[in-house]
Structures are given as C-alpha cells and as structure tokens.
Design a protein around this motif. Structure first.
Motif, PDB file in Angstrom:
ATOM      1  N   THR A  87       4.974   2.902   1.942  1.00 30.01           N
ATOM      2  CA  THR A  87       5.144   2.736   0.491  1.00 30.01           C
ATOM      3  C   THR A  87       6.147   1.637   0.180  1.00 30.01           C
ATOM      4  OG1 THR A  87       4.920   5.139   0.378  1.00 30.01           O
ATOM      5  CG2 THR A  87       5.548   4.014  -1.636  1.00 30.01           C
ATOM      6  N   PRO A 108      -2.047   1.234  -8.078  1.00 28.25           N
ATOM      7  CA  PRO A 108      -3.009   2.182  -7.497  1.00 28.25           C
ATOM      8  C   PRO A 108      -2.750   2.470  -6.023  1.00 28.25           C
ATOM      9  CG  PRO A 108      -4.156   0.457  -8.692  1.00 28.25           C
ATOM     10  CD  PRO A 108      -2.728   0.101  -8.722  1.00 28.25           C
ATOM     11  N   ILE A 109      -2.340   1.452  -5.277  1.00 31.21           N
ATOM     12  CA  ILE A 109      -2.098   1.693  -3.849  1.00 31.21           C
ATOM     13  C   ILE A 109      -0.898   2.617  -3.663  1.00 31.21           C
ATOM     14  CG2 ILE A 109      -1.364   0.610  -1.698  1.00 31.21           C
ATOM     15  CD1 ILE A 109      -3.185  -1.706  -2.340  1.00 31.21           C
ATOM     16  N   SER A 114      -1.941   6.058  -4.511  1.00 35.45           N
ATOM     17  CA  SER A 114      -2.827   6.647  -3.485  1.00 35.45           C
ATOM     18  C   SER A 114      -2.025   7.139  -2.300  1.00 35.45           C
ATOM     19  CB  SER A 114      -3.843   5.614  -3.000  1.00 35.45           C
ATOM     20  OG  SER A 114      -4.518   5.063  -4.080  1.00 35.45           O
ATOM     21  N   PHE A 145      -0.378  10.325  -3.329  1.00 37.73           N
ATOM     22  CA  PHE A 145      -1.331  11.435  -3.339  1.00 37.73           C
ATOM     23  C   PHE A 145      -1.642  11.905  -1.926  1.00 37.73           C
ATOM     24  CE2 PHE A 145      -2.682  13.016  -7.294  1.00 37.73           C
ATOM     25  CZ  PHE A 145      -2.585  12.012  -8.246  1.00 37.73           C
ATOM     26  N   THR A 146      -1.720  10.955  -0.993  1.00 37.63           N
ATOM     27  CA  THR A 146      -1.974  11.347   0.394  1.00 37.63           C
ATOM     28  C   THR A 146      -0.841  12.216   0.918  1.00 37.63           C
ATOM     29  OG1 THR A 146      -3.030   9.206   0.674  1.00 37.63           O
ATOM     30  CG2 THR A 146      -2.593  10.465   2.674  1.00 37.63           C
ATOM     31  N   SER A 158      -4.796  14.992 -14.963  1.00 41.75           N
ATOM     32  CA  SER A 158      -5.653  13.823 -15.141  1.00 41.75           C
ATOM     33  C   SER A 158      -6.377  13.871 -16.483  1.00 41.75           C
ATOM     34  CB  SER A 158      -6.638  13.670 -13.989  1.00 41.75           C
ATOM     35  OG  SER A 158      -7.315  14.873 -13.767  1.00 41.75           O
TER      36      SER A 158
END
Lengths: 228, 551, 132
Positions: free
Chosen positions: C25, C39-40, C43, C46-47, C78
């Motif tokens: 990150t 977004p990356i 993501s 979230f992982t 969401s």
C-alpha cells in the motif's frame, strides 16, 4: 448433540436450551453489532470520499503533513495485536489458560502502544498548528506545497482528527473489554467448553483493526508521489 | 393463586432489575406513554396558536420550539420505540415459543438507555428547548441557533442505542430460539414485521448516530464537516440525516403493520390472505426504504439526475405496502367479522394508511413536490401514516393484547368510543391540512394569511377531539387493572401461541414449552376449531375451580 | 469435547500476507498512477479486510447466516455510497462553478470568484459565515 454436562453447564443461561444455541446466539448478536459499527463509520467514509473528490489538490497536500512511515509502523502494531488476539482465541479453544492470558496481555500492550503513538502524532499536529479551529495555520515544507484554499486543508484535518479520534475511542473501549477478559481468564472462567466471551471480544478487536486498515491509506497515503 | 409474571416478585427492585421481557415491556409502556403526552401537549399548544391567523399566543421563537419538541418527542421517543419495545418485547418470545429473548440483560439496558435519553431531552426542554425542527438542518443547527441543540442531539443519539439493542435482540432471538417445528413460514406476521424492522434499525440508526455526533462536534468545537466556511456542504448533512430518517418511517410503520396482520386475522376469524406476500413485502419495504431518501431533498439543489432515481424508487416502495393493504382487505372479505374495538382500529388503519400512502406518491412526483414541499400537504401525508397508521396500530395492539398482558378485559363500550373519537378527531385534524397545503400554506409557520383560518380552526377542533380519544384509554385501561373483568386465555378466539398460555402469562411464558405443528392463523381448520372449544371449556372449568378454592 | 486443532500456522501466514500488503500500500502510493491510485489502494485495503474477516474472525468456518451478516455492513455501506454519489457526481451537469468540476482539479489554487465562496480566507479569525 450436546452432552448431559453441556445442558446443565453452569455457563448455560436460562433462556437457552443448550450451549450450542447460546454460542450461536452470541455470535449472531456480535456480528449484528459489528454491522452497526461498520454503518457508523460508513457515514464518515462517505463524507470523506466526497470532500476528497471536491478538494483533491488541497487534501493531497494536507495528507503529506502526516508521517506515513509512523502510520505504517502503527498499522504493523495493530495488525500484530490482531494476531495475538487470534492466538488468544485459539489458546482458549485448546483450554490453554496460560497462553490465553499471555496473548490477551500482549494484545492489550500492543493496543496501548498504538494509542501512544497516536497521541504523539496528535501532539506533533498541534505543535505544527494543524488542529482545526482558530489556531489552524498552514505552512509549506519539503514535499508539501503552498496552497491557497487553506480552509479545504483544514477540512482534511477535521476528518483526520474525527476519524482517528473515534477509532481511538473504540480502542479505549477495547482496552476495557480486554482487561475484563484478562481478569475473567485469571479467575479461570474459561475452558475448551466455554470461551465465548473471548471469541466475541476477539471479533470486536478485529473490527477495530479492519477500520484502521482503511483509515491508514485514506488519510496518510492520498498521494506520496515524490515531488521536488 | 398461581403466580404470573406480574405477581412473581412485587418489590421495586424486582421490576427495575428484571430480565423478564414482559416486565421490560411494561416499563417501556409507562415511559413511552409519558413522552407521548409531552409531545401531544406540545401539539395542542401550537394548534391553539394556529386558531388565529396572527401570531398572538407565542412569539416565533417559542412556536419553533414547540413544533420541534413535538417532532423530537413523537419520532424518537414514541413512534420508534412504541410498538417494538412494548408489544414486540412482550410478544415475540411467546410467539416463537421461547422463555425469553436471547439477551435479557441487554433488553433491560435498552430501557435504561432510553430513559437516560429521555432525561437528556427533558434537559434540553428545561434549557429552553430547540428551534431547529426535529430534522436539525445545518448550518442553522450547527452554527447559528442559540438553543439547546447539543442536548437534544445527544438525546436522539443515546435513544438510537436503545433502539439498536432491541433490534439486535429480536434478530438473534428469531433466528436461533424458535420452538421446535416453528419454521419461518409458520411464524406470525407480527414476527416477520419486527424482524424486518430490526434489520432496518441496525443498518440505518448508526448513520444517524454518526451524523448527530458530527453535528454535536461542530457545535461544540466550532468547526466541522458541514461547515460552509471550510467548504463543507450543508446538504451532506441532509443526505446522511435522511439516509436513516427515511428508513426510520418504516421502522415506525412496519411493526404497526405487524399488529394489523394479527388483528385482522382475528377480526375476520380467517387466516391472513397471501401470507408469503405479506411476509416478503416487509423485507421488500426494509430494503427499498433505504433507496429513496433523496425524495426529502428534491428542492435542496440536489442533482436532478439523483432526483429522478429517488423519485422512481419512491414509486416502487409503495408497491409492497399496497400488497399488504390488498391482502388484509382480502382477509376481511367473506370473513366472519366481529364488530368490536379491535375491528375499529383495523378498519381505521386500512383506510387512513391507504390515504397516507397514496398522498406519498403525489409527493414522490418531483414536479408536484416542488409546489408541495414544506407545505401542510406534507404534514398531512405523514400524519395519516404515522397517526392514522402507526398510532392506530399501536393503540389497537394495546387493546388487543391488553387481556393477555394484564389478565383483565377493558370496558368494550369505552374502547369503541375512544376508537371512534380517535378516528373522527384524526380526520378532522388532518384532512383540512391536505387542503391547506394544496392552497400553499407553509409548514412550521406560526402565522398565516386570513383566508386559511377556517381550515385551521377545523384542524384545531379535530386535535381536541383526538386528544380526548387518546386520554380516554388512559383512564379506562388503568381502571380495568383493578375493576376489569378477568380475562380467559383466549378472549378473542384468536390463533397464536400467545393465546395458548394464561392471561397474564407465567414468568417463563409457558408451563410446557410448545412444539409447533400447525400453520400460522389456523382459523380455518375444523380440527383447530374443535380443539379450541375443548381447550376453552377445560381452561374455564379449571379457572372457576381455582377461583372457588382461592381466598 | 472434540480436540481443537491449532490454527497458529494459518494465522501467522495470514499475518505475513497482511504485512506485505501494508508495504505494498505504501509503495503503490509513491507511484504516479493518476486516477487509478485510489481504487488500487482501496482494493488492497479490502483484501486485507477480507483476510482478517475470513481467517482471524473465523467466518470461513461459520454458518451461511453469519457469513451474510459478516458482509452485510460493507454491502449496505456501498448502498450509501452509490446513492450519495448519484447526487454529487452528477451535480456538475446542473451547476456552474461547482467545486468538484474538472476545471478545478489539478490546481492548487482556489476556484474562480463568485462561486461558493471558497476563497483563501482571512487567516486566524473565525470569520462569520459568508452569506451563502
């Protein structure tokens, strides 16, 4: 099905038919509560996303005022506390009370370290005049540009203090829960047959960790591209 | 005399430290009634002001505090807790064949939290009240109002936790503690309604909590995320506020709909028509209810495209409600109808809720809402649902289950009389308000143009009759506790697990935990009828025997 | 009671994976990815969250009911996001000089005069709100 001992276990509350129903209920109840926690932060995350979209350049600059290496280190600390919490639940399930107590204590210490680092961070922000209010003062620096819309940067710090502050408050509640858990473990309340409170408090602690997993990139890592 | 939950422990401590869901329900009954009275008195006061076009009774600042008090009390301290915390708490464990809810201590905690929230609200009142409206819109509430906003917002914040704990209890209890044989589709529709309501509560209330917390922080610290001086958007407050407060109206009406399902089956002595449709419609309302909040914000500067989306889905959310009304009507059709207090509340609900729901569609239409927003039309619309719907459902339920909860029958004549007074008074109060709104009278105004006076006078007259209709039950229900006829297990010949236990029930609800083999609302089965007759005779005989041998 | 199998090894592997993801990150934030950066980062977050939920919180071994509740919060959040941004992402079409409009991005200066008043403010004073 449950053994005779399980049905008449001293841990079985009167409203339940057996320990399995009781444990299922506790798990579902705790997960329902965690849903409320996620929704509680959802409003903050939504608002954050809006203003990051509106004031991206100012928020980019404001985020650079935070020490992201310290933030990353703090993330390691909290993740490690999640590991020790998972160990604690595992120890309880195995009936290993000594390991349970040790891991609860480790989790607590790591959590306290996290909050300690946060307090230090807050102090440095205050020193640099980055606390929102009448004393807010923007200053440029290496890698931190000058900006015109200082109010938008102040808005970033409103989010920084609110989000990490509410998160830290949840950690304080977690400390209370861990201390209670430690005392109960010390009094030999848990066994391989009954360790539900350990599991449930574990779930709470992991949620606090998950929240930080999102807060860290959102607040500290908006843009760390190297700038001259 | 055999012990029941009321007589099992007579000390104050046994009530204030109880884990018994039935006693907690009674504690809520008392506190909820008190707050209803406070909110009701506030309404009577500002309706008095509205008798004359000029603002001659209160100055505007006082008037604003009165309607805010009315809104805060009625929404947060009456409508949201009433049916779930009183009737839901009392009935759900019995209806599913359990000894208690899953978490009795959390249940008691929820009542104490509610009381603490109420005390905060009273403190806000003592500090002079709040003048922002129950909606607390920023930046007036966060920056400019000089009233007790922080205390009021704290009260609503704390009340939210009470609501969440109740909902959590219901969700877990319904999932894990149903009696053997009690499948989901054998559950009373009252339970389905409360399950759906509980889902809404845990998903929506936390968003209100954070919004109010942020508002409070902004007020206390002088800077915040809704502050336009920092580039914050005041409309963001409205988005976050209505994200909860729209589903909140379904929190307020779904439980009452659950009551109606139970009462309509009994009134018609027939099973509810389209059981699965009614059950699923509760869930549909719960989900769709979260997708429409922007219809409160059509004229705020919200994007037109968002307006389209919210308007369209608002049309859709009317459908499950309509499905319920059709099914209840079909239940009554060719039923064996008994005309009593309970039937009056059911029919009142059906008519008034339908009008309220239909007028919601007018408001969901953006072009019409542009003219009707913030007028009395909106006020009339939501009162038709909240009062014509929820309050009637609540009152009807209190009457329907009064024999079960207290072991006493209320005087039927006075029951019918107050139902009539409530119905007539309600329509007289709120129908003129549709006309007023259509003619353009804005809401939350203490003075108005002379030509609106006649309609306002009608409305105030109606409010007085309505108040009388609410006051009467207070007297005869309390009277019945001592002088009412003793109730049998099943005085209404209704079907449901609660009617198979004594009135009032024993502390752990059943002498023998039930096993369920029959469908819900088994009115039609001949075997059920025969069984009921035999059971009633036997129980009456046993009771007579006890009464003869007791002191 | 059944003998409880220790999952310590699994926990440690997940922990190492989480540490690696944290480093990733931070690393990703230093790479100029433009609009993809957010977004990356999300993501990756979230992982991490999924690993914690699935393994540390034992959701992998729980009933489907608990699984539903475990992901219900994020699902509902969401909904909040989608409908909230239904408004904010489409406002630019209907409003002039809107803060989020593309014309304002990539600049570190305030938007043009006559807009919503987000001018660089007089410092220090808690100036009363601009007439809006």
């Amino acid at each position: 099905m449950s053994s005779h001992a399980a049905i008449h276990s001293p841990h079985l509350r009167h409203q339940f038919d057996d320990l399995q129903q009781q444990r299922e209920s506790a798990a579902l109840g705790m997960w329902s509560f965690l849903v409320t926690e996620v929704m509680f932060f959802a409003g903050l995350f939504g608002a954050y996303t809006l203003y990051r979209y509106w004031y991206y350049p100012e928020w980019d600059a404001a985020s650079r005022q935070l020490d992201h290496y310290l933030g990353a280190f703090n993330t390691f600390v909290l993740l490690t506390s999640s590991l020790t919490m998972a160990f604690a639940v595992d120890a309880a399930a195995s009936g290993n009370n000594r390991a349970l107590k040790r891991n609860i204590l480790l989790t607590l210490i790591l959590g306290l370290a996290f909050v300690g680092i946060k307090i230090y961070e807050y102090y440095t922000k205050w020193e640099h005049g980055l606390v929102p209010g009448s004393h807010f003062h923007w200053h440029a620096g290496p890698g931190i540009p000058d900006i015109e819309n200082v109010r938008a940067a102040e808005l970033f710090f409103v989010f920084y203090f609110t989000m990490t502050g509410i998160h830290a408050f949840h950690m304080l509640i977690g400390f209370g829960l861990l201390i209670t858990l430690y005392i109960q473990a010390h009094l030999n309340k848990f066994s391989a047959e009954y360790y539900t409170p350990v599991e449930m408090i574990g779930l709470y602690w992991h949620l606090v960790d998950i929240l930080w997993v999102f807060l860290f990139p959102l607040l500290y890592l908006i843009d760390r591209n190297f700038v001259s | 005399m055999k012990k029941n939950y009321l007589t099992n422990g007579q000390t104050v401590a046994s009530w204030l430290l109880t884990g018994d869901h039935k006693r907690i329900a009674m504690l809520y009954l008392v506190s909820v009634t008190l707050f209803f009275l406070v909110g009701g008195v506030a309404a009577l006061m500002f309706r008095l002001e509205l008798l004359t076009p000029k603002g001659d009774m209160f100055i505007p600042e006082q008037y604003n505090r009165l309607f805010t008090l009315h809104g805060v009390m009625m929404v947060f301290f009456f409508l949201i807790p009433a049916v779930p915390a009183v009737l839901g708490n009392f009935l759900i464990p019995i209806m599913i064949g359990a000894r208690d809810l899953a978490f009795p201590k959390l249940n008691l905690a929820s009542w104490y939290i509610y009381v603490i929230a109420g005390i905060c609200a009273i403190i806000a009142l003592i500090q002079g009240g709040v003048d922002t409206g129950w909606t607390f819109y920023t930046p007036y509430s966060s920056t400019y109002s000089n009233t007790a906003v922080t205390a009021a917002v704290l009260a609503a914040f704390i009340a939210g936790f009470s609501s969440i704990l109740t909902a959590l209890n219901f969700i877990v209890t319904v999932h894990t503690m149903r009696a053997p044989g009690l499948t989901w589709f054998r559950l009373p529709l009252f339970v389905w309604a409360h399950y759906a309501t509980s889902l809404i509560i845990i998903l929506g209330t936390p968003v209100l909590a954070i919004t109010l917390l942020l508002l409070g922080l902004e007020r206390v610290c002088g800077v915040g995320i809704f502050d336009p001086r920092l580039g914050g958007d005041p409309i963001l407050f409205q988005h976050l506020f209505w994200f909860y407060s729209h589903p909140a109206v379904y929190i307020m009406v779904l439980p009452a709909m659950g009551v109606i399902s139970e009462m309509v089956a009994c009134a018609a002595q027939k099973k509810v028509f389209g059981y699965e449709f009614v059950a699923f419609s509760s869930l549909a309302i719960a989900v769709l209810g979260f997708l429409v909040w922007g219809h409160h914000m059509f004229v705020t500067g919200q994007s037109m495209y968002a307006g389209f989306v919210f308007s369209f889905i608002s049309m859709l959310v009317a459908i499950p409600s309509a499905i319920k009304v059709f099914n209840w009507t079909a239940t009554i059709y060719k039923g064996s109808i008994v005309w009593n207090t309970v039937t009056m509340y059911v029919l009142g609900f059906l008519g008034l809720f339908t009008i309220g729901g239909l007028t919601g569609l007018f408001l969901a239409t953006i072009a019409v809402d542009v003219h009707l927003h913030d007028t009395y039309f909106v006020v009339a619309h939501f009162h038709y649902i909240m009062v014509g719907g929820s309050v009637m459902g609540y009152l009807g339920g209190i009457h329907f289950w009064w024999p079960k909860m207290t072991g006493r029958m209320f005087p039927e004549f006075f029951g019918k009389l107050s139902a009539l007074l409530v119905f007539v008074g309600f329509n007289l109060t709120f129908f003129p308000q549709f006309v007023l709104g259509y003619l353009g009278m804005p809401r939350r105004y203490h003075a108005y143009p002379d030509e609106f006076q006649m309609l306002n006078v009608l409305s105030t007259a109606g409010a007085t009759v309505l108040g009388l209709g609410y006051a009467l039950p207070l007297f005869y229900l309390i009277w019945s506790l001592k002088y009412g006829k003793k109730a049998s297990n099943n005085p209404w010949h209704a079907y449901g697990l609660e009617w198979e236990t004594s009135s009032p029930p024993p502390t752990f609800n059943f002498d023998v935990m039930p096993v369920v083999t029959r469908p819900a609302y088994d009115y039609d089965t001949e075997a059920a009828e025969q069984l009921a007759k035999v059971e009633d005779k036997a129980i009456d005989a046993i009771r007579r025997e006890h009464e003869e041998t007791a002191l | 009671m059944s003998h409880h199998e220790s999952h310590v090894a699994t926990y440690v592997s997940v922990y190492i994976a989480l540490l690696v993801l944290v480093i990733a990150t931070v690393g990703v934030a230093t790479i100029p990815l433009g609009a993809l950066a957010f977004p990356i980062a999300i993501s990756i977050a979230f992982t991490k969250a999924f690993l914690i939920i699935w393994i540390f919180m034992h959701v992998k071994n729980e009933s489907s009911l608990v699984k539903v509740f475990a992901f219900l919060g994020i699902g509902w959040m969401s909904i909040l996001f989608v409908f909230l941004f239904c408004d904010y992402f489409t406002r630019a079409q209907t409003m002039a000089d809107y803060p989020g409009a593309w014309s304002h991005r990539g600049r570190l200066s305030a938007p043009a005069e006559g807009g919503h008043g987000h001018h660089a403010d007089h410092p220090k004073s808690n100036a009363e709100g601009h007439a809006h």
